[in-house]
Design a protein around this motif. Structure first.
Motif, PDB file in Angstrom:
ATOM      1  N   TYR A 288       0.787  -1.237   0.000  1.00  0.00           N
ATOM      2  CA  TYR A 288       0.000   0.000   0.000  1.00  0.00           C
ATOM      3  C   TYR A 288       0.818   1.284   0.000  1.00  0.00           C
ATOM      4  CZ  TYR A 288      -3.747  -3.249   1.240  1.00  0.00           C
ATOM      5  OH  TYR A 288      -4.648  -4.289   1.254  1.00  0.00           O
ATOM      6  N   SER A 289       2.088   1.249   0.357  1.00  0.00           N
ATOM      7  CA  SER A 289       2.856   2.498   0.427  1.00  0.00           C
ATOM      8  C   SER A 289       3.233   2.975  -0.974  1.00  0.00           C
ATOM      9  CB  SER A 289       4.128   2.295   1.261  1.00  0.00           C
ATOM     10  OG  SER A 289       4.964   3.438   1.168  1.00  0.00           O
ATOM     11  N   ALA A 290       3.107   4.283  -1.190  1.00  0.00           N
ATOM     12  CA  ALA A 290       3.516   4.878  -2.462  1.00  0.00           C
ATOM     13  C   ALA A 290       5.000   5.226  -2.460  1.00  0.00           C
ATOM     14  CB  ALA A 290       2.690   6.133  -2.727  1.00  0.00           C
ATOM     15  N   VAL A 291       5.634   5.154  -1.295  1.00  0.00           N
ATOM     16  CA  VAL A 291       7.043   5.548  -1.159  1.00  0.00           C
ATOM     17  C   VAL A 291       7.963   4.334  -1.156  1.00  0.00           C
ATOM     18  CG1 VAL A 291       8.734   6.689   0.348  1.00  0.00           C
ATOM     19  CG2 VAL A 291       6.441   7.675   0.046  1.00  0.00           C
ATOM     20  N   ILE A 292       7.543   3.286  -0.463  1.00  0.00           N
ATOM     21  CA  ILE A 292       8.381   2.095  -0.310  1.00  0.00           C
ATOM     22  C   ILE A 292       8.206   1.199  -1.528  1.00  0.00           C
ATOM     23  CG2 ILE A 292       8.774   0.023   1.072  1.00  0.00           C
ATOM     24  CD1 ILE A 292       7.956   1.635   3.527  1.00  0.00           C
ATOM     25  N   ASN A 293       9.257   1.103  -2.318  1.00  0.00           N
ATOM     26  CA  ASN A 293       9.230   0.302  -3.551  1.00  0.00           C
ATOM     27  C   ASN A 293      10.410  -0.668  -3.561  1.00  0.00           C
ATOM     28  OD1 ASN A 293      11.028   2.413  -3.682  1.00  0.00           O
ATOM     29  ND2 ASN A 293      10.790   2.734  -5.878  1.00  0.00           N
ATOM     30  N   PRO A 294      10.337  -1.716  -2.753  1.00  0.00           N
ATOM     31  CA  PRO A 294      11.472  -2.625  -2.643  1.00  0.00           C
ATOM     32  C   PRO A 294      11.674  -3.438  -3.919  1.00  0.00           C
ATOM     33  CG  PRO A 294       9.587  -3.548  -1.517  1.00  0.00           C
ATOM     34  CD  PRO A 294       9.193  -2.167  -1.954  1.00  0.00           C
ATOM     35  N   ARG A 295      12.903  -3.865  -4.150  1.00  0.00           N
ATOM     36  CA  ARG A 295      13.172  -4.762  -5.265  1.00  0.00           C
ATOM     37  C   ARG A 295      12.613  -6.152  -4.973  1.00  0.00           C
ATOM     38  NH1 ARG A 295      17.087  -5.455  -9.326  1.00  0.00           N
ATOM     39  NH2 ARG A 295      17.024  -3.192  -9.584  1.00  0.00           N
ATOM     40  N   CYS A 296      12.615  -6.552  -3.677  1.00  0.00           N
ATOM     41  CA  CYS A 296      12.060  -7.836  -3.287  1.00  0.00           C
ATOM     42  C   CYS A 296      11.755  -7.803  -1.797  1.00  0.00           C
ATOM     43  CB  CYS A 296      13.017  -8.986  -3.628  1.00  0.00           C
ATOM     44  SG  CYS A 296      14.605  -8.909  -2.763  1.00  0.00           S
ATOM     45  N   VAL A 297      11.014  -8.824  -1.327  1.00  0.00           N
ATOM     46  CA  VAL A 297      10.602  -8.897   0.074  1.00  0.00           C
ATOM     47  C   VAL A 297      10.821 -10.327   0.565  1.00  0.00           C
ATOM     48  CG1 VAL A 297       8.727  -8.557   1.731  1.00  0.00           C
ATOM     49  CG2 VAL A 297       8.833  -7.133  -0.335  1.00  0.00           C
ATOM     50  N   VAL A 298      11.399 -10.454   1.776  1.00  0.00           N
ATOM     51  CA  VAL A 298      11.559 -11.750   2.432  1.00  0.00           C
ATOM     52  C   VAL A 298      10.795 -11.702   3.750  1.00  0.00           C
ATOM     53  CG1 VAL A 298      13.154 -13.430   3.425  1.00  0.00           C
ATOM     54  CG2 VAL A 298      13.849 -12.087   1.416  1.00  0.00           C
ATOM     55  N   CYS A 299       9.868 -12.634   3.933  1.00  0.00           N
ATOM     56  CA  CYS A 299       9.071 -12.688   5.161  1.00  0.00           C
ATOM     57  C   CYS A 299       9.236 -14.052   5.821  1.00  0.00           C
ATOM     58  CB  CYS A 299       7.603 -12.436   4.854  1.00  0.00           C
ATOM     59  SG  CYS A 299       7.220 -10.707   4.458  1.00  0.00           S
ATOM     60  N   ILE A 300       9.699 -14.053   7.055  1.00  0.00           N
ATOM     61  CA  ILE A 300       9.898 -15.265   7.839  1.00  0.00           C
ATOM     62  C   ILE A 300       8.821 -15.335   8.911  1.00  0.00           C
ATOM     63  CG2 ILE A 300      11.525 -16.560   9.264  1.00  0.00           C
ATOM     64  CD1 ILE A 300      13.757 -14.764   8.045  1.00  0.00           C
ATOM     65  N   SER A 301       8.067 -16.436   8.925  1.00  0.00           N
ATOM     66  CA  SER A 301       7.001 -16.628   9.915  1.00  0.00           C
ATOM     67  C   SER A 301       5.984 -15.500   9.823  1.00  0.00           C
ATOM     68  CB  SER A 301       7.585 -16.738  11.332  1.00  0.00           C
ATOM     69  OG  SER A 301       8.528 -17.795  11.398  1.00  0.00           O
ATOM     70  N   ALA A 302       5.317 -15.449   8.667  1.00  0.00           N
ATOM     71  CA  ALA A 302       4.496 -14.291   8.321  1.00  0.00           C
ATOM     72  C   ALA A 302       3.008 -14.584   8.377  1.00  0.00           C
ATOM     73  CB  ALA A 302       4.857 -13.822   6.911  1.00  0.00           C
ATOM     74  N   SER A 303       2.255 -13.508   8.559  1.00  0.00           N
ATOM     75  CA  SER A 303       0.816 -13.534   8.327  1.00  0.00           C
ATOM     76  C   SER A 303       0.397 -12.207   7.709  1.00  0.00           C
ATOM     77  CB  SER A 303       0.029 -13.778   9.612  1.00  0.00           C
ATOM     78  OG  SER A 303      -1.368 -13.810   9.334  1.00  0.00           O
ATOM     79  N   HIS A 304      -0.562 -12.296   6.816  1.00  0.00           N
ATOM     80  CA  HIS A 304      -1.113 -11.108   6.155  1.00  0.00           C
ATOM     81  C   HIS A 304      -2.398 -10.647   6.806  1.00  0.00           C
ATOM     82  CE1 HIS A 304      -3.354 -14.490   4.813  1.00  0.00           C
ATOM     83  NE2 HIS A 304      -3.976 -13.902   3.817  1.00  0.00           N
ATOM     84  N   VAL A 305      -2.822 -11.327   7.869  1.00  0.00           N
ATOM     85  CA  VAL A 305      -4.083 -11.000   8.526  1.00  0.00           C
ATOM     86  C   VAL A 305      -3.910  -9.758   9.389  1.00  0.00           C
ATOM     87  CG1 VAL A 305      -5.851 -11.814  10.122  1.00  0.00           C
ATOM     88  CG2 VAL A 305      -4.806 -13.413   8.502  1.00  0.00           C
ATOM     89  N   GLN A 306      -4.669  -8.721   9.055  1.00  0.00           N
ATOM     90  CA  GLN A 306      -4.637  -7.454   9.794  1.00  0.00           C
ATOM     91  C   GLN A 306      -5.730  -6.554   9.241  1.00  0.00           C
ATOM     92  OE1 GLN A 306      -1.387  -4.640   8.314  1.00  0.00           O
ATOM     93  NE2 GLN A 306      -0.461  -6.653   7.840  1.00  0.00           N
ATOM     94  N   PRO A 307      -6.201  -5.589  10.029  1.00  0.00           N
ATOM     95  CA  PRO A 307      -7.237  -4.662   9.547  1.00  0.00           C
ATOM     96  C   PRO A 307      -6.606  -3.582   8.651  1.00  0.00           C
ATOM     97  CG  PRO A 307      -6.717  -4.194  11.831  1.00  0.00           C
ATOM     98  CD  PRO A 307      -5.921  -5.412  11.463  1.00  0.00           C
ATOM     99  N   VAL A 308      -6.651  -3.787   7.355  1.00  0.00           N
ATOM    100  CA  VAL A 308      -5.865  -2.944   6.434  1.00  0.00           C
ATOM    101  C   VAL A 308      -6.438  -1.539   6.260  1.00  0.00           C
ATOM    102  CG1 VAL A 308      -4.917  -4.896   5.184  1.00  0.00           C
ATOM    103  CG2 VAL A 308      -7.095  -3.913   4.439  1.00  0.00           C
ATOM    104  N   ASN A 309      -7.674  -1.320   6.683  1.00  0.00           N
ATOM    105  CA  ASN A 309      -8.243   0.019   6.567  1.00  0.00           C
ATOM    106  C   ASN A 309      -8.010   0.861   7.809  1.00  0.00           C
ATOM    107  OD1 ASN A 309      -9.256  -0.534   3.983  1.00  0.00           O
ATOM    108  ND2 ASN A 309     -11.134  -1.428   4.830  1.00  0.00           N
ATOM    109  N   GLU A 310      -7.251   0.317   8.742  1.00  0.00           N
ATOM    110  CA  GLU A 310      -6.930   1.035   9.969  1.00  0.00           C
ATOM    111  C   GLU A 310      -5.420   1.235  10.050  1.00  0.00           C
ATOM    112  OE1 GLU A 310      -8.802  -0.706  13.416  1.00  0.00           O
ATOM    113  OE2 GLU A 310     -10.404  -1.549  12.183  1.00  0.00           O
TER     114      GLU A 310
END
Length: 435
Positions: free
Chosen positions: A256-278
């Motif tokens: 969602y960030s317009a500023v952060i444009n990483p070349r790649c992302v590494v996530c260890i022990s991850a979850s995407h569950v969160q209230p994204v509109n808050e």
């Protein structure tokens, strides 16, 4: 007893090296077929002692080579060249719930190796050693520079490899443990400028206008920009690397960030569950709201993995993985007792398949591994003391993992993380990796 006319001798090669570098331990001048115990001992910065041991039998020349010979028992068994590190546990007499973590990355971990006659499992402090040796394992390679970052409200530590650069870079987001430096120091030792970012400590919270532990997009965008603008950083070759709570932040800002444009992302022990509109700070509140799903095992150790289950179908309750435009490496243990990482990974894959960006995803799943997947040869903490913010108590939390399988996951995943970063930051214009 020793070989005729000479004393037993331990050699460690290399005697000094990085924490993720294998060493070779050899014992010479024993009797042929002699039963011995190799024992390792180190003292943490909290003054706790950690130890491991393996039982060996010398060959016909009176030699034991840990890289070639099997351990017949002890804290590990089988052919395990690094078993004297990864199988370390708190020595008898230490308090329960310990976790081994290096705070001062400028000094090495000093490990003392000793060999004793016979196959023993205790009493090492009273027993007389046949021979002793010392090895030093470091997170910072010679020439790596460490700099405190206190800039534009951002608090962290920057590690820069030796040489003029420019180098690829990594923004390192640990979990909810404040400023943790050792992984960033190790990344710099492998050629990456790395910023270990503090976003959860009292020092950061005190400077936040709303005193929230997560400071919103602006804090992370400022940190990313500081790293990107560093004169020794290749500005278009910056990655995000995150563990646990840090993955919730990494996935959110990557999507969602317009500023952060990483070349790649590494996530260890991850979850995407969160209230994204808050706000990002609401993730903690969401976890607290679900604390009624916490439970205890038979040893009264806290299990928190159910707090995000079942994985919601409401799109406002999870990151829209279709918005991910960068290669993503997901790593999780199948015995994670802290977060529902396997279920989350499955749902993220389905979302990306439906959105048409599944080709950006690489998933590494490790049977028998728990939540705290650390750099290689780090002692496994199946459980440890932890301040659980949701219930405001310091309690023993069950992270999960069976020691041998978990430590295999640490070694294998670290090599694949480095290969992924190398491909995405040094060689590839943003294509998916094949690990």
């Amino acid at each position: 007893m020793a070989g005729k006319g000479s004393c037993p001798l331990i050699t460690i090669q290399p005697s000094r090296g990085l924490i993720d570098e294998k060493f070779q331990i050899t014992v010479k001048n024993l009797l042929p077929g002699q039963a011995v115990t190799l024992h390792s001992l180190t003292q943490s910065e909290d003054s706790d002692f950690w130890e491991a041991f393996g039982h060996y039998v010398s060959d016909g020349k009176g030699t034991v080579k840990v890289a070639e010979d099997v351990s017949l028992g002890g804290s590990y068994d089988g052919l395990e060249p690094m078993g004297l590190l990864w199988s370390m546990k708190p020595a008898p007499g230490n308090k329960p719930g310990l976790r081994f973590r290096k705070t001062d990355v400028c000094t090495p971990v000093v490990v003392r190796i000793a060999v004793y006659t016979g196959h023993i499992g205790d009493g090492f402090t009273e027993a007389s050693a046949l021979a002793r040796a010392v090895t030093e394992r470091s997170y910072m390679a010679p020439g790596v520079r460490r700099t405190d970052i206190r800039q534009s409200g951002v608090r962290g530590t920057l590690f820069v490899p030796p040489g003029p650069g420019p180098f690829p870079a990594v923004l390192d987001l640990w979990g909810s443990g404040g400023l943790v430096e050792y992984r960033s120091a190790l990344l710099a030792s492998h050629g990456y400028v790395s910023l270990a970012l503090d976003y959860y400590s009292t020092q950061v919270i005190a400077k936040s206008p709303d005193k929230n532990p997560s400071l919103g997009y602006e804090y992370f965008e400022t940190a990313f920009t500081i790293l990107q603008d560093h004169p020794q950083v290749a500005s278009d070759q910056v990655a995000l690397l995150a563990l646990c709570f840090g993955t919730a932040v990494a996935l959110r800002v990557a999507a969602y960030s317009a500023v952060i444009n990483p070349r790649c992302v590494v996530c260890i022990s991850a979850s995407h569950v969160q209230p994204v509109n808050e706000p990002i700070s609401s993730i903690e509140a969401e976890m607290q709201k679900n604390s009624d799903k916490f439970r205890f095992d038979e040893n009264n150790r806290l299990i928190t993995r159910d707090m995000f289950l079942p994985i919601p179908t409401d799109p406002s309750k999870k990151v829209d993985m279709g918005r991910i435009k960068y290669p993503l490496l997901l790593i999780f243990g199948e015995d994670d007792q802290s977060w529902p990482t396997a279920e989350s990974a499955e749902d993220m894959e389905k979302m990306m398949e439906a959105a048409g960006n599944r080709h950006l995803l690489t998933t590494l799943s490790y049977p028998g591994a728990g939540h705290l997947i650390e750099p290689p040869y780090s002692p496994h903490a199946r459980f440890s003391n932890f301040m659980v913010a949701q219930i405001k108590r310091n309690i023993i939390v069950l992270w999960g993992g069976e020691t041998k399988l978990h430590c295999y996951a640490q070694e294998d995943s670290w090599q694949k993380i480095l290969a992924f970063l190398d491909q995405q930051l040094y060689h590839s214009p943003g294509t998916s990796s094949h690990l």
